[in-house]
Design a protein around this motif. Structure first.
Motif, PDB file in Angstrom:
ATOM      1  N   PRO A 174     -13.729  -8.599 -15.713  1.00  0.00           N
ATOM      2  CA  PRO A 174     -13.550  -7.566 -16.750  1.00  0.00           C
ATOM      3  C   PRO A 174     -13.623  -6.135 -16.238  1.00  0.00           C
ATOM      4  O   PRO A 174     -13.127  -5.225 -16.909  1.00  0.00           O
ATOM      5  N   ARG A 175     -14.235  -5.881 -15.076  1.00  0.00           N
ATOM      6  CA  ARG A 175     -14.434  -4.499 -14.653  1.00  0.00           C
ATOM      7  C   ARG A 175     -13.789  -4.169 -13.313  1.00  0.00           C
ATOM      8  O   ARG A 175     -13.048  -3.194 -13.193  1.00  0.00           O
ATOM      9  N   PHE A 176     -14.070  -4.968 -12.294  1.00  0.00           N
ATOM     10  CA  PHE A 176     -13.632  -4.613 -10.950  1.00  0.00           C
ATOM     11  C   PHE A 176     -12.126  -4.748 -10.776  1.00  0.00           C
ATOM     12  O   PHE A 176     -11.472  -3.846 -10.242  1.00  0.00           O
ATOM     13  N   LEU A 177     -11.558  -5.857 -11.214  1.00  0.00           N
ATOM     14  CA  LEU A 177     -10.120  -6.067 -11.054  1.00  0.00           C
ATOM     15  C   LEU A 177      -9.299  -5.056 -11.852  1.00  0.00           C
ATOM     16  O   LEU A 177      -8.338  -4.481 -11.312  1.00  0.00           O
ATOM     17  N   PRO A 178      -9.616  -4.786 -13.147  1.00  0.00           N
ATOM     18  CA  PRO A 178      -8.859  -3.735 -13.860  1.00  0.00           C
ATOM     19  C   PRO A 178      -8.978  -2.367 -13.201  1.00  0.00           C
ATOM     20  O   PRO A 178      -8.005  -1.606 -13.175  1.00  0.00           O
ATOM     21  N   ARG A 179     -10.157  -2.038 -12.666  1.00  0.00           N
ATOM     22  CA  ARG A 179     -10.312  -0.745 -11.990  1.00  0.00           C
ATOM     23  C   ARG A 179      -9.403  -0.647 -10.766  1.00  0.00           C
ATOM     24  O   ARG A 179      -8.824   0.411 -10.491  1.00  0.00           O
ATOM     25  N   ALA A 180      -9.264  -1.750 -10.038  1.00  0.00           N
ATOM     26  CA  ALA A 180      -8.401  -1.740  -8.855  1.00  0.00           C
ATOM     27  C   ALA A 180      -6.940  -1.543  -9.238  1.00  0.00           C
ATOM     28  O   ALA A 180      -6.219  -0.753  -8.609  1.00  0.00           O
ATOM     29  N   PHE A 181      -6.479  -2.256 -10.281  1.00  0.00           N
ATOM     30  CA  PHE A 181      -5.084  -2.099 -10.702  1.00  0.00           C
ATOM     31  C   PHE A 181      -4.843  -0.703 -11.282  1.00  0.00           C
ATOM     32  O   PHE A 181      -3.772  -0.112 -11.064  1.00  0.00           O
TER      33      PHE A 181
ATOM     34  N   SER B 112       0.829  -1.194   0.000  1.00  0.00           N
ATOM     35  CA  SER B 112       0.000   0.000   0.000  1.00  0.00           C
ATOM     36  C   SER B 112       0.866   1.247   0.000  1.00  0.00           C
ATOM     37  O   SER B 112       1.946   1.276   0.591  1.00  0.00           O
ATOM     38  N   ARG B 113       0.387   2.280  -0.703  1.00  0.00           N
ATOM     39  CA  ARG B 113       1.106   3.555  -0.756  1.00  0.00           C
ATOM     40  C   ARG B 113       0.803   4.414   0.461  1.00  0.00           C
ATOM     41  O   ARG B 113       1.449   5.432   0.674  1.00  0.00           O
ATOM     42  N   GLY B 114      -0.225   4.019   1.228  1.00  0.00           N
ATOM     43  CA  GLY B 114      -0.552   4.772   2.432  1.00  0.00           C
ATOM     44  C   GLY B 114      -1.116   6.142   2.185  1.00  0.00           C
ATOM     45  O   GLY B 114      -1.156   6.969   3.073  1.00  0.00           O
ATOM     46  N   SER B 115      -1.582   6.396   0.942  1.00  0.00           N
ATOM     47  CA  SER B 115      -2.106   7.730   0.617  1.00  0.00           C
ATOM     48  C   SER B 115      -3.606   7.747   0.442  1.00  0.00           C
ATOM     49  O   SER B 115      -4.175   8.764   0.078  1.00  0.00           O
ATOM     50  N   VAL B 116      -4.243   6.615   0.703  1.00  0.00           N
ATOM     51  CA  VAL B 116      -5.682   6.536   0.518  1.00  0.00           C
ATOM     52  C   VAL B 116      -6.356   6.835   1.831  1.00  0.00           C
ATOM     53  O   VAL B 116      -6.094   6.205   2.828  1.00  0.00           O
ATOM     54  N   SER B 117      -7.201   7.836   1.841  1.00  0.00           N
ATOM     55  CA  SER B 117      -7.911   8.184   3.065  1.00  0.00           C
ATOM     56  C   SER B 117      -9.031   7.204   3.328  1.00  0.00           C
ATOM     57  O   SER B 117      -9.494   6.505   2.437  1.00  0.00           O
ATOM     58  N   SER B 118      -9.484   7.180   4.587  1.00  0.00           N
ATOM     59  CA  SER B 118     -10.524   6.235   4.970  1.00  0.00           C
ATOM     60  C   SER B 118     -11.847   6.529   4.296  1.00  0.00           C
ATOM     61  O   SER B 118     -12.713   5.669   4.223  1.00  0.00           O
ATOM     62  N   GLY B 119     -12.036   7.726   3.768  1.00  0.00           N
ATOM     63  CA  GLY B 119     -13.292   8.048   3.131  1.00  0.00           C
ATOM     64  C   GLY B 119     -13.321   7.714   1.657  1.00  0.00           C
ATOM     65  O   GLY B 119     -14.320   7.934   0.993  1.00  0.00           O
ATOM     66  N   SER B 120     -12.243   7.211   1.085  1.00  0.00           N
ATOM     67  CA  SER B 120     -12.219   6.916  -0.346  1.00  0.00           C
ATOM     68  C   SER B 120     -11.744   5.493  -0.596  1.00  0.00           C
ATOM     69  O   SER B 120     -10.990   5.252  -1.530  1.00  0.00           O
TER      70      SER B 120
ATOM     71  N   ARG C 204      -2.061   4.312 -10.686  1.00  0.00           N
ATOM     72  CA  ARG C 204      -2.188   5.767 -10.745  1.00  0.00           C
ATOM     73  C   ARG C 204      -1.701   6.403  -9.446  1.00  0.00           C
ATOM     74  O   ARG C 204      -1.013   7.428  -9.461  1.00  0.00           O
ATOM     75  N   GLU C 205      -2.053   5.782  -8.315  1.00  0.00           N
ATOM     76  CA  GLU C 205      -1.582   6.288  -7.032  1.00  0.00           C
ATOM     77  C   GLU C 205      -0.069   6.145  -6.907  1.00  0.00           C
ATOM     78  O   GLU C 205       0.610   7.037  -6.375  1.00  0.00           O
ATOM     79  N   ARG C 206       0.470   5.023  -7.414  1.00  0.00           N
ATOM     80  CA  ARG C 206       1.909   4.840  -7.332  1.00  0.00           C
ATOM     81  C   ARG C 206       2.639   5.856  -8.204  1.00  0.00           C
ATOM     82  O   ARG C 206       3.668   6.410  -7.804  1.00  0.00           O
ATOM     83  N   GLU C 207       2.101   6.131  -9.383  1.00  0.00           N
ATOM     84  CA  GLU C 207       2.729   7.108 -10.272  1.00  0.00           C
ATOM     85  C   GLU C 207       2.695   8.503  -9.667  1.00  0.00           C
ATOM     86  O   GLU C 207       3.685   9.243  -9.711  1.00  0.00           O
ATOM     87  N   SER C 208       1.541   8.864  -9.079  1.00  0.00           N
ATOM     88  CA  SER C 208       1.454  10.186  -8.454  1.00  0.00           C
ATOM     89  C   SER C 208       2.380  10.280  -7.247  1.00  0.00           C
ATOM     90  O   SER C 208       2.988  11.328  -6.993  1.00  0.00           O
TER      91      SER C 208
ATOM     92  N   PRO D 263      -5.592  -1.436  -3.289  1.00  0.00           N
ATOM     93  CA  PRO D 263      -6.772  -1.814  -4.069  1.00  0.00           C
ATOM     94  C   PRO D 263      -6.680  -3.187  -4.741  1.00  0.00           C
ATOM     95  O   PRO D 263      -7.665  -3.932  -4.717  1.00  0.00           O
ATOM     96  N   PRO D 264      -5.546  -3.587  -5.369  1.00  0.00           N
ATOM     97  CA  PRO D 264      -5.508  -4.938  -5.950  1.00  0.00           C
ATOM     98  C   PRO D 264      -5.715  -6.044  -4.934  1.00  0.00           C
ATOM     99  O   PRO D 264      -6.390  -7.045  -5.218  1.00  0.00           O
ATOM    100  N   VAL D 265      -5.165  -5.890  -3.744  1.00  0.00           N
ATOM    101  CA  VAL D 265      -5.329  -6.914  -2.716  1.00  0.00           C
ATOM    102  C   VAL D 265      -6.788  -6.988  -2.287  1.00  0.00           C
ATOM    103  O   VAL D 265      -7.357  -8.078  -2.141  1.00  0.00           O
ATOM    104  N   ARG D 266      -7.423  -5.831  -2.110  1.00  0.00           N
ATOM    105  CA  ARG D 266      -8.829  -5.832  -1.725  1.00  0.00           C
ATOM    106  C   ARG D 266      -9.713  -6.394  -2.835  1.00  0.00           C
ATOM    107  O   ARG D 266     -10.732  -7.029  -2.565  1.00  0.00           O
ATOM    108  N   ALA D 267      -9.334  -6.172  -4.084  1.00  0.00           N
ATOM    109  CA  ALA D 267     -10.124  -6.707  -5.188  1.00  0.00           C
ATOM    110  C   ALA D 267      -9.988  -8.213  -5.323  1.00  0.00           C
ATOM    111  O   ALA D 267     -10.896  -8.889  -5.828  1.00  0.00           O
ATOM    112  N   LEU D 268      -8.868  -8.754  -4.878  1.00  0.00           N
ATOM    113  CA  LEU D 268      -8.659 -10.197  -4.974  1.00  0.00           C
ATOM    114  C   LEU D 268      -9.466 -10.987  -3.949  1.00  0.00           C
ATOM    115  O   LEU D 268      -9.631 -12.194  -4.111  1.00  0.00           O
ATOM    116  N   VAL D 269      -9.959 -10.333  -2.919  1.00  0.00           N
ATOM    117  CA  VAL D 269     -10.746 -11.048  -1.909  1.00  0.00           C
ATOM    118  C   VAL D 269     -12.011 -11.653  -2.523  1.00  0.00           C
ATOM    119  O   VAL D 269     -12.223 -12.867  -2.438  1.00  0.00           O
ATOM    120  N   PRO D 270     -12.896 -10.851  -3.145  1.00  0.00           N
ATOM    121  CA  PRO D 270     -14.071 -11.481  -3.770  1.00  0.00           C
ATOM    122  C   PRO D 270     -13.711 -12.401  -4.924  1.00  0.00           C
ATOM    123  O   PRO D 270     -14.431 -13.376  -5.183  1.00  0.00           O
TER     124      PRO D 270
END
Length: 283
Positions: free
Chosen positions: A230-237, A86-94, A242-246, A163-170
Protein backbone atom coordinates in the motif's frame (compact mmCIF):
# COMPACT_ATOMS: atom_id res chain seq x y z
CA UNK A 1 12.25 -4.03 2.85
CA UNK A 2 15.33 -5.85 4.03
CA UNK A 3 16.07 -3.55 6.94
CA UNK A 4 19.83 -3.20 6.50
CA UNK A 5 19.50 -1.31 3.21
CA UNK A 6 16.88 1.03 4.66
CA UNK A 7 18.78 1.62 7.87
CA UNK A 8 21.90 2.85 6.05
CA UNK A 9 20.43 4.11 2.77
CA UNK A 10 21.73 7.50 1.61
CA UNK A 11 19.31 10.33 2.23
CA UNK A 12 18.73 13.27 -0.10
CA UNK A 13 20.77 16.25 1.02
CA UNK A 14 19.91 19.89 0.29
CA UNK A 15 22.15 21.92 -1.97
CA UNK A 16 25.07 23.33 0.02
CA UNK A 17 26.58 25.48 -2.73
CA UNK A 18 25.05 28.70 -1.43
CA UNK A 19 25.45 27.89 2.27
CA UNK A 20 27.82 29.84 4.53
CA UNK A 21 31.21 28.26 5.33
CA UNK A 22 30.24 27.26 8.90
CA UNK A 23 27.13 25.45 7.59
CA UNK A 24 29.20 23.60 4.97
CA UNK A 25 31.63 22.48 7.67
CA UNK A 26 28.74 21.28 9.84
CA UNK A 27 27.25 19.38 6.89
CA UNK A 28 30.57 17.63 6.25
CA UNK A 29 30.78 16.66 9.91
CA UNK A 30 27.24 15.26 9.79
CA UNK A 31 28.00 13.28 6.64
CA UNK A 32 31.14 11.66 8.09
CA UNK A 33 29.24 9.05 10.15
CA UNK A 34 27.23 8.19 7.05
CA UNK A 35 30.45 7.30 5.27
CA UNK A 36 31.29 4.98 8.15
CA UNK A 37 27.90 3.35 7.80
CA UNK A 38 28.39 2.84 4.08
CA UNK A 39 31.78 1.31 4.80
CA UNK A 40 30.08 -1.04 7.24
CA UNK A 41 27.57 -1.83 4.52
CA UNK A 42 30.37 -3.05 2.27
CA UNK A 43 31.48 -5.39 5.07
CA UNK A 44 27.91 -6.61 5.45
CA UNK A 45 27.75 -7.35 1.72
CA UNK A 46 30.90 -9.46 1.94
CA UNK A 47 29.45 -11.35 4.89
CA UNK A 48 26.23 -11.94 2.98
CA UNK A 49 28.18 -13.35 0.04
CA UNK A 50 29.94 -15.70 2.46
CA UNK A 51 26.60 -16.76 3.97
CA UNK A 52 25.13 -17.39 0.52
CA UNK A 53 28.07 -19.53 -0.52
CA UNK A 54 27.93 -21.55 2.69
CA UNK A 55 24.16 -22.05 2.47
CA UNK A 56 24.37 -23.03 -1.19
CA UNK A 57 27.10 -25.61 -0.56
CA UNK A 58 25.47 -27.03 2.57
CA UNK A 59 22.68 -28.82 0.70
CA UNK A 60 20.13 -27.39 3.15
CA UNK A 61 18.46 -25.06 0.63
CA UNK A 62 15.87 -26.61 -1.74
CA UNK A 63 16.49 -26.40 -5.46
CA UNK A 64 13.56 -24.03 -6.01
CA UNK A 65 15.03 -21.52 -3.55
CA UNK A 66 18.46 -21.86 -5.14
CA UNK A 67 17.03 -21.04 -8.58
CA UNK A 68 14.74 -18.25 -7.38
CA UNK A 69 17.44 -15.50 -7.09
CA UNK A 70 18.69 -16.21 -10.61
CA UNK A 71 15.17 -16.04 -12.04
CA UNK A 72 14.42 -12.87 -10.07
CA UNK A 73 17.62 -11.15 -11.24
CA UNK A 74 16.90 -11.99 -14.88
CA UNK A 75 13.32 -10.75 -14.50
CA UNK A 76 14.46 -7.47 -12.92
CA UNK A 77 16.96 -6.90 -15.73
CA UNK A 78 14.21 -7.49 -18.29
CA UNK A 79 11.91 -5.03 -16.51
CA UNK A 80 14.65 -2.39 -16.35
CA UNK A 81 15.28 -2.82 -20.08
CA UNK A 82 11.77 -3.08 -21.55
CA UNK A 83 9.07 -2.11 -19.02
CA UNK A 84 10.53 0.53 -16.68
CA UNK A 85 13.76 1.88 -18.18
CA UNK A 86 15.68 4.31 -16.03
CA UNK A 87 15.56 7.99 -16.97
CA UNK A 88 19.16 8.41 -15.85
CA UNK A 89 18.32 11.62 -14.00
CA UNK A 90 18.52 10.33 -10.46
CA UNK A 91 21.68 11.28 -8.66
CA UNK A 92 23.49 8.85 -6.41
CA UNK A 93 22.56 10.90 -3.37
CA UNK A 94 18.80 10.60 -3.87
CA UNK A 95 18.36 6.88 -4.46
CA UNK A 96 16.24 6.31 -1.36
CA UNK A 97 12.59 5.90 -2.32
CA UNK A 98 11.00 6.01 1.11
CA UNK A 99 12.29 8.21 3.92
CA UNK A 100 10.51 7.16 7.08
CA UNK A 101 10.39 8.63 10.57
CA UNK A 102 12.45 7.48 13.53
CA UNK A 103 9.62 5.19 14.57
CA UNK A 104 9.63 3.59 11.14
CA UNK A 105 13.39 3.09 11.28
CA UNK A 106 12.98 1.45 14.67
CA UNK A 107 10.46 -0.87 13.02
CA UNK A 108 13.06 -1.65 10.34
CA UNK A 109 15.74 -2.40 12.95
CA UNK A 110 13.33 -4.74 14.74
CA UNK A 111 12.65 -6.50 11.45
CA UNK A 112 16.38 -6.86 10.79
CA UNK A 113 16.86 -8.38 14.24
CA UNK A 114 13.89 -10.74 13.96
CA UNK A 115 14.49 -11.66 10.32
CA UNK A 116 18.28 -11.82 10.07
CA UNK A 117 20.24 -11.81 13.33
CA UNK A 118 18.05 -14.09 15.46
CA UNK A 119 17.55 -16.71 12.70
CA UNK A 120 21.31 -16.66 12.10
CA UNK A 121 21.88 -17.26 15.81
CA UNK A 122 19.25 -20.00 15.67
CA UNK A 123 21.04 -21.75 12.79
CA UNK A 124 24.46 -21.43 14.44
CA UNK A 125 22.99 -22.69 17.70
CA UNK A 126 21.45 -25.60 15.83
CA UNK A 127 24.90 -26.49 14.45
CA UNK A 128 26.38 -26.30 17.95
CA UNK A 129 23.62 -28.41 19.50
CA UNK A 130 23.49 -30.92 16.67
CA UNK A 131 19.87 -29.96 15.94
CA UNK A 132 19.75 -30.66 12.22
CA UNK A 133 15.99 -30.13 12.14
CA UNK A 134 16.34 -26.50 13.33
CA UNK A 135 19.13 -25.80 10.86
CA UNK A 136 17.21 -27.24 7.93
CA UNK A 137 14.03 -25.34 8.85
CA UNK A 138 15.54 -21.84 9.09
CA UNK A 139 18.28 -21.98 6.44
CA UNK A 140 16.08 -21.38 3.33
CA UNK A 141 14.69 -18.19 4.88
CA UNK A 142 18.20 -16.95 5.72
CA UNK A 143 19.45 -17.78 2.23
CA UNK A 144 16.68 -15.81 0.50
CA UNK A 145 16.92 -12.87 2.90
CA UNK A 146 20.69 -12.68 2.39
CA UNK A 147 20.19 -12.62 -1.38
CA UNK A 148 17.48 -9.97 -1.02
CA UNK A 149 19.68 -7.65 1.04
CA UNK A 150 22.61 -8.14 -1.31
CA UNK A 151 20.45 -7.45 -4.38
CA UNK A 152 18.93 -4.32 -2.85
CA UNK A 153 22.33 -2.93 -1.91
CA UNK A 154 23.86 -3.68 -5.31
CA UNK A 155 21.13 -2.22 -7.53
CA UNK A 156 20.67 0.86 -5.34
CA UNK A 157 24.07 2.07 -6.54
CA UNK A 158 23.25 1.89 -10.27
CA UNK A 159 21.14 4.40 -12.17
CA UNK A 160 20.30 1.56 -14.57
CA UNK A 161 17.45 0.49 -12.26
CA UNK A 162 14.41 2.74 -11.95
CA UNK A 163 12.42 3.14 -8.70
CA UNK A 164 9.72 0.56 -9.67
CA UNK A 165 12.36 -2.07 -10.39
CA UNK A 166 14.10 -1.38 -7.09
CA UNK A 167 10.78 -1.54 -5.25
CA UNK A 168 9.98 -4.92 -6.76
CA UNK A 169 13.07 -6.51 -5.20
CA UNK A 170 11.70 -6.67 -1.62
CA UNK A 171 8.24 -7.40 -3.01
CA UNK A 172 9.28 -10.53 -4.92
CA UNK A 173 11.59 -11.85 -2.23
CA UNK A 174 9.13 -11.22 0.60
CA UNK A 175 6.32 -13.06 -1.21
CA UNK A 176 8.57 -16.07 -1.73
CA UNK A 177 9.92 -15.97 1.83
CA UNK A 178 6.45 -15.96 3.34
CA UNK A 179 5.86 -19.38 1.79
CA UNK A 180 9.26 -20.51 3.07
CA UNK A 181 8.44 -19.23 6.57
CA UNK A 182 5.13 -21.11 6.45
CA UNK A 183 7.14 -24.30 5.89
CA UNK A 184 9.37 -23.28 8.79
CA UNK A 185 6.35 -22.82 11.07
CA UNK A 186 4.96 -26.15 9.95
CA UNK A 187 8.28 -27.89 10.72
CA UNK A 188 8.74 -26.54 14.23
CA UNK A 189 5.07 -26.71 15.30
CA UNK A 190 3.86 -29.93 13.68
CA UNK A 191 6.89 -32.02 12.76
CA UNK A 192 8.98 -31.49 15.89
CA UNK A 193 8.02 -32.54 19.40
CA UNK A 194 9.65 -32.10 22.79
CA UNK A 195 10.67 -35.20 24.76
CA UNK A 196 8.80 -35.80 28.01
CA UNK A 197 11.96 -35.66 30.15
CA UNK A 198 13.52 -32.66 28.38
CA UNK A 199 15.82 -30.33 30.30
CA UNK A 200 15.10 -26.66 30.81
CA UNK A 201 17.67 -25.66 28.16
CA UNK A 202 16.06 -28.00 25.62
CA UNK A 203 12.61 -26.66 26.44
CA UNK A 204 13.77 -23.04 26.09
CA UNK A 205 15.48 -23.87 22.78
CA UNK A 206 12.35 -25.64 21.52
CA UNK A 207 10.05 -22.71 22.27
CA UNK A 208 12.60 -20.18 21.01
CA UNK A 209 12.48 -21.88 17.60
CA UNK A 210 8.68 -21.89 17.59
CA UNK A 211 8.40 -18.26 18.66
CA UNK A 212 11.02 -17.12 16.16
CA UNK A 213 9.22 -18.79 13.25
CA UNK A 214 5.89 -17.19 14.24
CA UNK A 215 7.53 -13.78 14.78
CA UNK A 216 9.02 -13.88 11.27
CA UNK A 217 5.68 -14.87 9.76
CA UNK A 218 3.87 -12.03 11.55
CA UNK A 219 6.48 -9.37 10.82
CA UNK A 220 6.95 -10.06 7.13
CA UNK A 221 3.22 -10.49 6.55
CA UNK A 222 2.67 -7.04 8.07
CA UNK A 223 5.60 -5.72 6.07
CA UNK A 224 4.17 -7.03 2.79
CA UNK A 225 0.48 -6.19 3.24
CA UNK A 226 0.87 -3.11 5.44
CA UNK A 227 3.87 -1.33 3.93
CA UNK A 228 5.28 -2.71 0.66
CA UNK A 229 2.00 -3.03 -1.26
CA UNK A 230 0.00 0.00 0.00
CA UNK A 231 2.84 2.50 0.55
CA UNK A 232 6.25 1.61 -0.84
CA UNK A 233 5.28 0.37 -4.30
CA UNK A 234 2.90 3.31 -5.07
CA UNK A 235 5.59 5.75 -3.92
CA UNK A 236 8.08 4.18 -6.32
CA UNK A 237 5.71 4.38 -9.29
CA UNK A 238 4.73 7.95 -8.39
CA UNK A 239 8.37 9.00 -8.36
CA UNK A 240 9.09 7.18 -11.62
CA UNK A 241 6.21 8.76 -13.56
CA UNK A 242 6.96 12.18 -12.09
CA UNK A 243 10.55 11.91 -13.28
CA UNK A 244 9.40 10.71 -16.69
CA UNK A 245 6.94 13.60 -17.00
CA UNK A 246 9.58 16.15 -16.02
CA UNK A 247 12.02 14.59 -18.49
CA UNK A 248 9.46 14.81 -21.30
CA UNK A 249 8.70 18.44 -20.43
CA UNK A 250 12.41 19.27 -20.44
CA UNK A 251 12.89 17.56 -23.81
CA UNK A 252 9.89 19.42 -25.28
CA UNK A 253 11.15 22.75 -23.96
CA UNK A 254 14.60 22.09 -25.44
CA UNK A 255 13.02 21.17 -28.78
CA UNK A 256 10.87 24.33 -28.78
CA UNK A 257 13.92 26.43 -27.97
CA UNK A 258 15.90 24.81 -30.77
CA UNK A 259 13.02 25.39 -33.21
CA UNK A 260 12.77 29.02 -32.19
CA UNK A 261 16.51 29.45 -32.70
CA UNK A 262 16.37 27.85 -36.15
CA UNK A 263 13.49 30.15 -37.10
CA UNK A 264 15.28 33.26 -35.85
CA UNK A 265 18.41 32.65 -37.94
CA UNK A 266 16.69 32.96 -41.39
CA UNK A 267 14.76 36.00 -40.18
CA UNK A 268 17.99 37.73 -39.18
CA UNK A 269 19.56 36.90 -42.55
CA UNK A 270 16.52 38.31 -44.39
CA UNK A 271 16.56 41.55 -42.39
CA UNK A 272 20.28 41.94 -43.12
CA UNK A 273 19.62 41.44 -46.87
CA UNK A 274 16.83 44.05 -46.87
CA UNK A 275 19.08 46.47 -44.99
CA UNK A 276 21.87 46.06 -47.54
CA UNK A 277 19.40 46.55 -50.43
CA UNK A 278 18.04 49.75 -48.87
CA UNK A 279 21.58 51.07 -48.45
CA UNK A 280 22.37 50.44 -52.12
CA UNK A 281 19.20 52.27 -53.19
CA UNK A 282 20.12 55.21 -50.99
CA UNK A 283 23.55 55.39 -52.62
Amino acid sequence: MSGVSLAVAPRSEPDQTAAPPHQKQRARQEQAPAGGLMGSLRVIELQLVAFIMVFSASGLVPLLDLVFPAFTSAYLLALSRFAFPSRGSVSSGSQEIFQGSRLFRLYVVIGTTVGLFLPLAYVLGGFARGDEHAVRSATPHLFLLSFQILTENVISGFSLFSPPVRALVPMLYTVRRIFVILDWVNDVWLNKSLPANAHIKDTAWFWFGRGLAVANLVYFSINLFGFLIPRFLPRAFERYFRERESGEMYAKAAEDKRSATDTAIPATTTNKFHSQTADKKTD
